[in-house]
Design an enzyme around this catalytic site. Structure first.
Site, PDB file in Angstrom:
ATOM      1  CE  LYS A  98      30.167 -27.970  41.812  1.00  0.00           C
ATOM      2  NZ  LYS A  98      31.371 -27.283  41.373  1.00  0.00           N
ATOM      3  CE  LYS A 117      24.336 -30.869  33.230  1.00  0.00           C
ATOM      4  NZ  LYS A 117      25.453 -31.040  34.003  1.00  0.00           N
ATOM      5  CE  LYS A 152      32.086 -36.153  34.659  1.00  0.00           C
ATOM      6  NZ  LYS A 152      32.875 -34.944  34.801  1.00  0.00           N
TER       7      LYS A 152
END
Ligand code: ADP
Ligand code: TRP
Length: 321
Positions: A110, A189, A192
């Site tokens: 992240k 993949k 969102k």
């Protein structure tokens, strides 16, 4: 056997979420005691926009309910309605070595994606461990990306039990492997965060448009094509019957078929797949009070279990009387 899983309210749910996680969550309800929650505390680690967090939470609840969540049997709630879990997070934090969290790949990923590394994001797995342990979960069905978090949970639970005595059930992971990663319309993949999704309840016309845009190679119509390398075929696998899939495989391998033909059929199959749930979703959208009532009732049932576990954990570490 208690099954528990959480899903973050981080945006509109897509067919990757459905085939990769939700479908299995819904199927498990028939045979087990299931506890499912919407992880809104977790969403705060990456979303500082309150209106979005609130709206996404209700949106996820509506999707689960429309798709067949059994609100009588399954305990379904909003994570933050049982705030005991944050107190347990603290107790667990005090037996969690820094190194264990430093090794977590989802934190590193992240940060690499550009999220600012706040302490919540770093401590995310400890909150997830508290989610799992406070409800005495035996099995945690998650996608492969979450496996490390379940291992961290087992490690933390073991350390706590060794230090303070047996308080927690050590959970097993249950990696959902029934489908490979669902590709998005760009072939990465579906996620969102990549803007490449097909939402479960997207308007039909928009589903058709997106599917026509799926990236394919430039093999001419007349030539044979490899289904195993095609994003359209990967999605067909999820929605076509066995017989129909065999026919498409044949068409791919024999040549004479254009990708446009496969895309058109794919769009219709995806729309058909979710069609039966659209009306239920629309009804729930017009009756948000009912959705909130289900979540409130779930929170009450979840809280009863959480209070009991937290009381044991507080006593074990020497808090209170
Ligand atoms: P996103 O990447 O869209 O933010 P999440 O990380 O919130 O999705 O995933 C929620 C659940 O859906 C997880 O259990 C994850 O494993 C599953 N999931 C998400 N995207 C996919 C995909 N493309 N294929 C299969 N499963 C997926
Ligand atoms: N981290 C999980 C995800 O992003 C969501 C989650 C939060 C969760 N707490 C959990 C999943 C507890 C399983 C159990 O998908």
């Amino acid at each position: 056997m208690r099954i528990l899983s959480g899903i973050q309210p981080s945006g509109k749910l897509h067919i990757g979420n459905f085939f990769g996680a939700m479908r299995q969550h819904l199927q498990l309800q028939a045979e087990h005691s299931c506890f499912y929650f919407i992880a809104d505390y977790h969403a705060l680690t990456s979303n500082p926009r309150p209106t979005e967090v609130r709206e996404n939470t209700i949106d996820v609840a509506i999707d689960y309910m429309a798709l067949g969540l059994d609100t009588e049997k399954t305990v379904f709630w909003r994570q933050s309605d049982v705030s005991e879990v944050t107190e347990l997070t603290w107790l667990l934090s005090c037996v969690t070595p820094m190194g264990l969290l430093q090794r977590c790949t989802s934190y590193k990923d992240k940060v690499a994606q550009g999220l600012s590394p706040n302490h919540g994001l770093f401590a995310y797995p400890v909150l997830q461990a508290a989610d799992i342990l406070i409800y005495n979960s035996d099995l945690v069905p998650v996608g492969a990306d979450q496996k490390q978090h379940i291992e961290v949970t087992r490690d933390i639970a073991g350390r706590f039990n060794n230090t303070y005595g047996e308080v927690f059930t050590i959970p097993q992971d249950y990696i959902i492997e029934s489908v490979a990663v669902v590709p998005g319309i760009d072939g990465q993949k579906m996620s969102k965060s990549y803007g490449n999704t097909i939402e479960i309840f997207e308007p039909r016309e928009s589903v058709r448009k997106k599917i026509m845009k799926i990236v394919t190679d430039s093999t001419p119509v007349e030539e044979p094509k490899d289904p195993d390398k095609c994003n359209v075929f990967a999605l067909l696998r999820l929605v076509a019957s066995k017989d129909e899939l065999a026919e498409w495989e044949n068409k791919y391998r024999s040549g004479g078929m254009g990708y446009g033909e496969a895309k058109k059929r794919l769009a219709e199959l995806i729309i058909e797949h979710f069609e039966p749930y659209r009306q239920k979703r629309a009804d729930l959208e017009n009756n948000i009070d009912k959705v909130k009532e289900v979540l409130a009732n779930g929170a009450e049932r979840a809280k009863a279990v959480a209070v009991e576990t937290l009381t044991k954990a507080r006593e074990a570490v020497g808090l209170g009387a």
